[in-house]
Design an enzyme around this catalytic site. Sequence first.
Site, PDB file in Angstrom:
ATOM      1  N   TYR A   7      -4.401  -9.504   3.998  1.00 38.53           N
ATOM      2  CA  TYR A   7      -4.486  -8.073   4.311  1.00 38.53           C
ATOM      3  C   TYR A   7      -4.088  -7.903   5.778  1.00 38.53           C
ATOM      4  O   TYR A   7      -4.823  -8.310   6.678  1.00 38.53           O
ATOM      5  CB  TYR A   7      -5.895  -7.557   4.066  1.00 38.53           C
ATOM      6  CG  TYR A   7      -6.287  -7.589   2.597  1.00 38.53           C
ATOM      7  CD1 TYR A   7      -5.807  -6.620   1.715  1.00 38.53           C
ATOM      8  CD2 TYR A   7      -7.118  -8.580   2.096  1.00 38.53           C
ATOM      9  CE1 TYR A   7      -6.162  -6.634   0.380  1.00 38.53           C
ATOM     10  CE2 TYR A   7      -7.475  -8.604   0.758  1.00 38.53           C
ATOM     11  CZ  TYR A   7      -6.998  -7.632  -0.104  1.00 38.53           C
ATOM     12  OH  TYR A   7      -7.338  -7.654  -1.436  1.00 38.53           O
ATOM     13  N   TYR A  14       6.167  -9.441   7.670  1.00 40.81           N
ATOM     14  CA  TYR A  14       5.748  -8.070   7.974  1.00 40.81           C
ATOM     15  C   TYR A  14       6.162  -7.682   9.381  1.00 40.81           C
ATOM     16  O   TYR A  14       6.277  -8.540  10.277  1.00 40.81           O
ATOM     17  CB  TYR A  14       4.220  -7.941   7.904  1.00 40.81           C
ATOM     18  CG  TYR A  14       3.643  -8.133   6.535  1.00 40.81           C
ATOM     19  CD1 TYR A  14       3.548  -7.066   5.644  1.00 40.81           C
ATOM     20  CD2 TYR A  14       3.184  -9.388   6.126  1.00 40.81           C
ATOM     21  CE1 TYR A  14       2.997  -7.237   4.384  1.00 40.81           C
ATOM     22  CE2 TYR A  14       2.637  -9.567   4.872  1.00 40.81           C
ATOM     23  CZ  TYR A  14       2.549  -8.494   4.001  1.00 40.81           C
ATOM     24  OH  TYR A  14       2.010  -8.662   2.767  1.00 40.81           O
ATOM     25  N   ASP A  25       0.845  -1.192   0.000  1.00 36.21           N
ATOM     26  CA  ASP A  25       0.000   0.000   0.000  1.00 36.21           C
ATOM     27  C   ASP A  25       0.882   1.245   0.000  1.00 36.21           C
ATOM     28  O   ASP A  25       2.060   1.191   0.362  1.00 36.21           O
ATOM     29  CB  ASP A  25      -0.894   0.022   1.246  1.00 36.21           C
ATOM     30  CG  ASP A  25      -1.978  -1.043   1.177  1.00 36.21           C
ATOM     31  OD1 ASP A  25      -2.294  -1.494   0.054  1.00 36.21           O
ATOM     32  OD2 ASP A  25      -2.494  -1.430   2.239  1.00 36.21           O
TER      33      ASP A  25
END
Length: 497
Positions: free
Chosen positions: A447, A374, A305
């Site tokens: 997500y 992440y 993003d």
Amino acid sequence: MKNQDLVDYLASCGVCRVCQLRYLKARGNEYRNMQQTFQRLDVKVDDSDLKPSVDEPDEQPPKKPRLSICSTCLGLFSEEFQNQLIDGISKSDFGKYDSAGIVLAISLPLALQLRQLSMWFALQRKFGKSSFNDNSAPDVPIKEAVKLILHPIVCSKLGREYDANGLMINIDVRHSVEAEEVAKLTDLHRVAFPGKKRIEISRGLLEKQYQPARIKADLFEQYLAIPPAAVEEPLHLQSIDLMGPIVCVAGRYRKLSRELSHTPWILHGRRIMEESIEEIIVKQVAPHFTDTVCKVTFMSSGREDVDVRCLGKGRPFVLEIMDAKRSSFSRQQAREMELAVDKSGKVSIHNLQVVPREQLTHIKTGEEQKRKYYRALCVLDEPVTVDILKKLQISESFIIQQKTPIRVLHRRPLHTRPRSIYSVKAYVSRENRRLLIIDVVSQAGTYIKELVHGEFGRTTPSISSIIGKPIDILALDVVGIDLDWPADVNNAETEVE
Ligand SMILES: [Zn+2]
């Protein structure tokens, strides 16, 4: 049928020596030294007819009156045509391309195909169907002969290698008999295959319908001559167009900015952000390979993003560059491009290298199977407790059900997808006890923002449901992508002190 009889008959029909060899089904190198090949095949030919091959340039033939034009190749394999071709290519933009490999793509008149059929009929009449049956063509097809004969000659004269993926030289060849013969063919087609109102004569149609098995020689002869009629003019070189190869430049990028989109972000015709990862990279890399930046496609193994950074080893990407003028760069040049991108302060690239096009599958496939690493900075309403920390040390993988997040519903269909979370680890911030740093290893396509806060139960379980408290995400970084491609090349090592 003796080879000699075949060759004598072909010669009487005005067929050139090269084409005679095509009818003797000669292969590869046999066209190089034609005399030797004829000898081996027990055929006596008038030596003065045989031109020297490329490999023996010193043996100049005595000047002789121009031979008549071959009735089957219309002069395609003549020395005159070869010279014309080389001359034409040299006068084109050929010199602007540094591609080591070339490939010829010759578009030939349909008349050549008609003449092949006509000669097929002629041979059947002369030698019988036992020698030349309806189902297998009597000659080495022109297209194949182009590869066997013209390709090596053109390559050697231009000093390039043959490479099917190299610089494509598109050659449009025409002949003055084309219009007339195609018109006759159209008339023939109406009679031979009645019922069709619109007739479009194409190469495919010729290949499919125009064989002795599907059309009678007698009918064919009412429109076109058997054997093929002599011509007065040779083939004419209409145009030469060059199409450079597709070059793929791969590397890994790190995204250092939380205000940068992946590709140009344009909404209702207006730019939302001035730059993008794609543009920053393309701007520095593409000009070396092409003058037309619009012919460059940027691809990466997933994307992040706008507000997510990508750190660690970075994300693999590749530029696919069409019609490339150059197909390589030095490591020094690669390093200069890397440094120029780094100067943006927003993106950094490394491992820049030219890769074979087949390797693009690494980026395009297996996307769902890849693991992503992440690091999320999260905030709680209250200080982190030992209990919360314990609940967020998960080393066993588990499955979550994730509905398409509301924020992407405008471009993705609504689905519930299972996603694997391989591990979760959490640390509390020393400065602020309400802040949690959470490392997540997940299946690609998860997500993460929604995994953290749960989005009102649209993702279950979520970090929030696991600890039983509301939690929000402040910042997210991608810290690893388990794609071991492209290879490590340390361009920095090449720097001269
Ligand atoms: Zn010929």
